[in-house]
Design a protein around this motif. Structure first.
Motif, PDB file in Angstrom:
ATOM      1  N   ASP A  93       0.826  -1.206   0.000  1.00 17.61           N
ATOM      2  CA  ASP A  93       0.000   0.000   0.000  1.00 17.61           C
ATOM      3  C   ASP A  93       0.865   1.263   0.000  1.00 17.61           C
ATOM      4  OD1 ASP A  93      -2.376   1.610   0.248  1.00 17.61           O
ATOM      5  OD2 ASP A  93      -3.335  -0.052   1.288  1.00 17.61           O
ATOM      6  N   GLY A  94       0.390   2.317   0.644  1.00 15.11           N
ATOM      7  CA  GLY A  94       1.016   3.626   0.526  1.00 15.11           C
ATOM      8  C   GLY A  94       2.458   3.686   1.016  1.00 15.11           C
ATOM      9  N   VAL A  95       3.208   4.594   0.408  1.00 13.89           N
ATOM     10  CA  VAL A  95       4.606   4.814   0.771  1.00 13.89           C
ATOM     11  C   VAL A  95       4.900   6.299   0.619  1.00 13.89           C
ATOM     12  CG1 VAL A  95       5.402   4.334  -1.569  1.00 13.89           C
ATOM     13  CG2 VAL A  95       7.001   4.091   0.332  1.00 13.89           C
ATOM     14  N   ALA A  96       5.774   6.809   1.430  1.00 13.04           N
ATOM     15  CA  ALA A  96       6.190   8.206   1.326  1.00 13.04           C
ATOM     16  C   ALA A  96       7.640   8.328   1.747  1.00 13.04           C
ATOM     17  CB  ALA A  96       5.313   9.106   2.205  1.00 13.04           C
ATOM     18  N   VAL A  97       8.383   9.143   1.015  1.00 11.37           N
ATOM     19  CA  VAL A  97       9.793   9.407   1.318  1.00 11.37           C
ATOM     20  C   VAL A  97       9.979  10.908   1.459  1.00 11.37           C
ATOM     21  CG1 VAL A  97      12.184   9.141   0.555  1.00 11.37           C
ATOM     22  CG2 VAL A  97      10.490   7.369  -0.010  1.00 11.37           C
ATOM     23  N   ARG A  98      10.625  11.308   2.525  1.00 17.08           N
ATOM     24  CA  ARG A  98      10.853  12.730   2.760  1.00 17.08           C
ATOM     25  C   ARG A  98      11.661  13.335   1.609  1.00 17.08           C
ATOM     26  NH1 ARG A  98      13.445  13.913   8.472  1.00 17.08           N
ATOM     27  NH2 ARG A  98      15.355  14.250   7.260  1.00 17.08           N
ATOM     28  N   LYS A  99      11.337  14.554   1.242  1.00 14.05           N
ATOM     29  CA  LYS A  99      11.897  15.177   0.040  1.00 14.05           C
ATOM     30  C   LYS A  99      13.418  15.154   0.028  1.00 14.05           C
ATOM     31  CE  LYS A  99       9.801  18.832  -1.389  1.00 14.05           C
ATOM     32  NZ  LYS A  99       9.315  20.232  -1.570  1.00 14.05           N
ATOM     33  N   ASP A 100      14.045  15.389   1.166  1.00 11.65           N
ATOM     34  CA  ASP A 100      15.509  15.467   1.191  1.00 11.65           C
ATOM     35  C   ASP A 100      16.188  14.099   1.164  1.00 11.65           C
ATOM     36  OD1 ASP A 100      14.460  15.001   3.736  1.00 11.65           O
ATOM     37  OD2 ASP A 100      16.147  15.926   4.767  1.00 11.65           O
ATOM     38  N   HIS A 101      15.401  13.012   1.084  1.00  8.99           N
ATOM     39  CA  HIS A 101      15.986  11.669   1.012  1.00  8.99           C
ATOM     40  C   HIS A 101      15.520  10.920  -0.232  1.00  8.99           C
ATOM     41  CE1 HIS A 101      18.088  11.299   4.917  1.00  8.99           C
ATOM     42  NE2 HIS A 101      17.218  12.212   5.297  1.00  8.99           N
ATOM     43  N   ARG A 102      14.899  11.613  -1.174  1.00 12.02           N
ATOM     44  CA  ARG A 102      14.483  10.954  -2.406  1.00 12.02           C
ATOM     45  C   ARG A 102      15.692  10.742  -3.318  1.00 12.02           C
ATOM     46  NH1 ARG A 102       9.096  14.766  -2.957  1.00 12.02           N
ATOM     47  NH2 ARG A 102       8.166  14.012  -1.008  1.00 12.02           N
ATOM     48  N   GLY A 103      15.576   9.748  -4.195  1.00 10.88           N
ATOM     49  CA  GLY A 103      16.676   9.410  -5.086  1.00 10.88           C
ATOM     50  C   GLY A 103      17.647   8.403  -4.501  1.00 10.88           C
ATOM     51  N   SER A 104      17.332   7.846  -3.319  1.00 11.29           N
ATOM     52  CA  SER A 104      18.212   6.878  -2.657  1.00 11.29           C
ATOM     53  C   SER A 104      17.605   5.484  -2.613  1.00 11.29           C
ATOM     54  CB  SER A 104      18.530   7.348  -1.230  1.00 11.29           C
ATOM     55  OG  SER A 104      19.194   8.598  -1.254  1.00 11.29           O
ATOM     56  N   LYS A 105      16.603   5.252  -3.452  1.00 11.52           N
ATOM     57  CA  LYS A 105      15.961   3.933  -3.593  1.00 11.52           C
ATOM     58  C   LYS A 105      15.232   3.469  -2.343  1.00 11.52           C
ATOM     59  CE  LYS A 105      18.955   2.160  -7.285  1.00 11.52           C
ATOM     60  NZ  LYS A 105      17.902   2.235  -8.313  1.00 11.52           N
ATOM     61  N   TRP A 106      14.816   4.408  -1.483  1.00 12.95           N
ATOM     62  CA  TRP A 106      14.085   3.991  -0.294  1.00 12.95           C
ATOM     63  C   TRP A 106      12.761   3.353  -0.650  1.00 12.95           C
ATOM     64  CZ3 TRP A 106      15.882   2.699   4.039  1.00 12.95           C
ATOM     65  CH2 TRP A 106      17.001   3.339   4.586  1.00 12.95           C
ATOM     66  N   GLN A 107      12.068   3.878  -1.660  1.00 14.04           N
ATOM     67  CA  GLN A 107      10.774   3.303  -2.022  1.00 14.04           C
ATOM     68  C   GLN A 107      10.945   1.868  -2.520  1.00 14.04           C
ATOM     69  OE1 GLN A 107       6.917   4.203  -4.875  1.00 14.04           O
ATOM     70  NE2 GLN A 107       8.320   5.869  -4.419  1.00 14.04           N
ATOM     71  N   GLN A 108      11.937   1.645  -3.384  1.00 18.97           N
ATOM     72  CA  GLN A 108      12.165   0.296  -3.897  1.00 18.97           C
ATOM     73  C   GLN A 108      12.541  -0.666  -2.773  1.00 18.97           C
ATOM     74  OE1 GLN A 108      14.755   0.075  -7.336  1.00 18.97           O
ATOM     75  NE2 GLN A 108      15.320  -2.029  -6.861  1.00 18.97           N
ATOM     76  N   ARG A 109      13.401  -0.225  -1.872  1.00 21.97           N
ATOM     77  CA  ARG A 109      13.788  -1.081  -0.754  1.00 21.97           C
ATOM     78  C   ARG A 109      12.582  -1.465   0.089  1.00 21.97           C
ATOM     79  NH1 ARG A 109      18.823   2.118   1.947  1.00 21.97           N
ATOM     80  NH2 ARG A 109      19.126   3.416   0.110  1.00 21.97           N
ATOM     81  N   MET A 110      11.670  -0.507   0.244  1.00 24.43           N
ATOM     82  CA  MET A 110      10.504  -0.779   1.084  1.00 24.43           C
ATOM     83  C   MET A 110       9.495  -1.686   0.391  1.00 24.43           C
ATOM     84  SD  MET A 110       9.813   2.598   3.350  1.00 24.43           S
ATOM     85  CE  MET A 110      10.657   2.684   4.931  1.00 24.43           C
ATOM     86  N   VAL A 111       9.429  -1.644  -0.936  1.00 22.88           N
ATOM     87  CA  VAL A 111       8.593  -2.613  -1.647  1.00 22.88           C
ATOM     88  C   VAL A 111       9.127  -4.016  -1.384  1.00 22.88           C
ATOM     89  CG1 VAL A 111       7.773  -3.443  -3.875  1.00 22.88           C
ATOM     90  CG2 VAL A 111       7.899  -0.985  -3.449  1.00 22.88           C
TER      91      VAL A 111
END
Length: 225
Positions: A93-111
């Motif tokens: 379901d939903g995911v959010a990454v703080r603006k200053d930490h985007r581009g570090s693959k956090w969303q993919q890691r969390m999937v």
């Protein structure tokens, strides 16, 4: 300090809700579902789990794993699953990454983290959705091995419907290892519908070709996916 992914509890609820609203404010209308405070609270324990990346105690990203009960809404309805299969569903379901930490693959890691958590909870079908205009979500779901199996009006806009089967010992084949049969721009929902009607699933991506903006979705025959 390096951030790590951990399961969150209600002491983190206010931070999750605040980050959710910060991200919605940054995104085009209709590309991210707006959730209630009660949604996040219930997914802490009752019908799911919420994971976060914490750096020195600060929440830099969160992600929601839904473990729907019989009485809960279930993404499997959109996939026309049987009553028995609905009980095996997990929601990425939903995911959010703080603006200053985007581009570090956090969303993919969390999937990937949630797919493994769903497997550990005994669920065998992982389902998710993403708006064509939410390109990072589309790409990160594909990169984690999920497949686009449908297109539907949902959550106030058009959504790609994703699926990943968690049976067996091996994860879904990642898009980098696959040969695609066709390509279409992420934004071209009509082509996506036609590909699906022709027996294909979205299974990969590449940088967009000349003549349009954004990346392309790679499509392959369902039996090969």
């Amino acid at each position: 300090m390096t951030a790590v992914i951990r399961r969150l509890d209600e002491t983190h609820l206010d931070a999750v809700i605040a980050l959710h609203h910060d991200v919605i404010a940054d995104m085009p209308a209709g590309t991210v579902a707006s959730e209630t405070d009660a949604f996040f609270q219930s997914h802490m324990n009752d019908c799911g789990q919420i994971f976060g990346a914490l750096s020195d105690g600060d929440l830099i990203a969160y992600s929601v794993l839904g473990l729907p009960r019989i009485e809960d809404p279930n993404f499997g309805i959109d996939h026309h699953l049987s009553a028995g299969d609905l009980q095996q569903v997990a929601h990425i379901d939903g995911v959010a990454v703080r603006k200053d930490h985007r581009g570090s693959k956090w969303q993919q890691r969390m999937v990937i983290h949630r797919l493994e958590a769903a497997r550990a909870c005994g669920r065998v079908i992982a389902l998710s959705t993403a708006a064509p205009g939410n390109v990072p979500s589309v790409i990160n779901l594909l990169a984690a091995g999920m497949r686009i199996c449908g297109v539907k009006e949902k959550f106030g806009g058009v959504r790609y419907l994703f699926r990943c089967d968690l049976t067996g010992d091996k994860p879904a084949k990642l898009q980098e290892t696959l040969h695609m049969d066709d390509w279409s721009p992420v934004s071209d929902v009509i082509s996506g519908k036609n590909m699906i009607a022709d027996g294909m699933v979205g299974a990969g991506y590449r940088q967009g070709q000349a003549g349009h903006n954004g990346p392309d979705i790679g499509w392959m025959r369902r039996e090969r996916a």
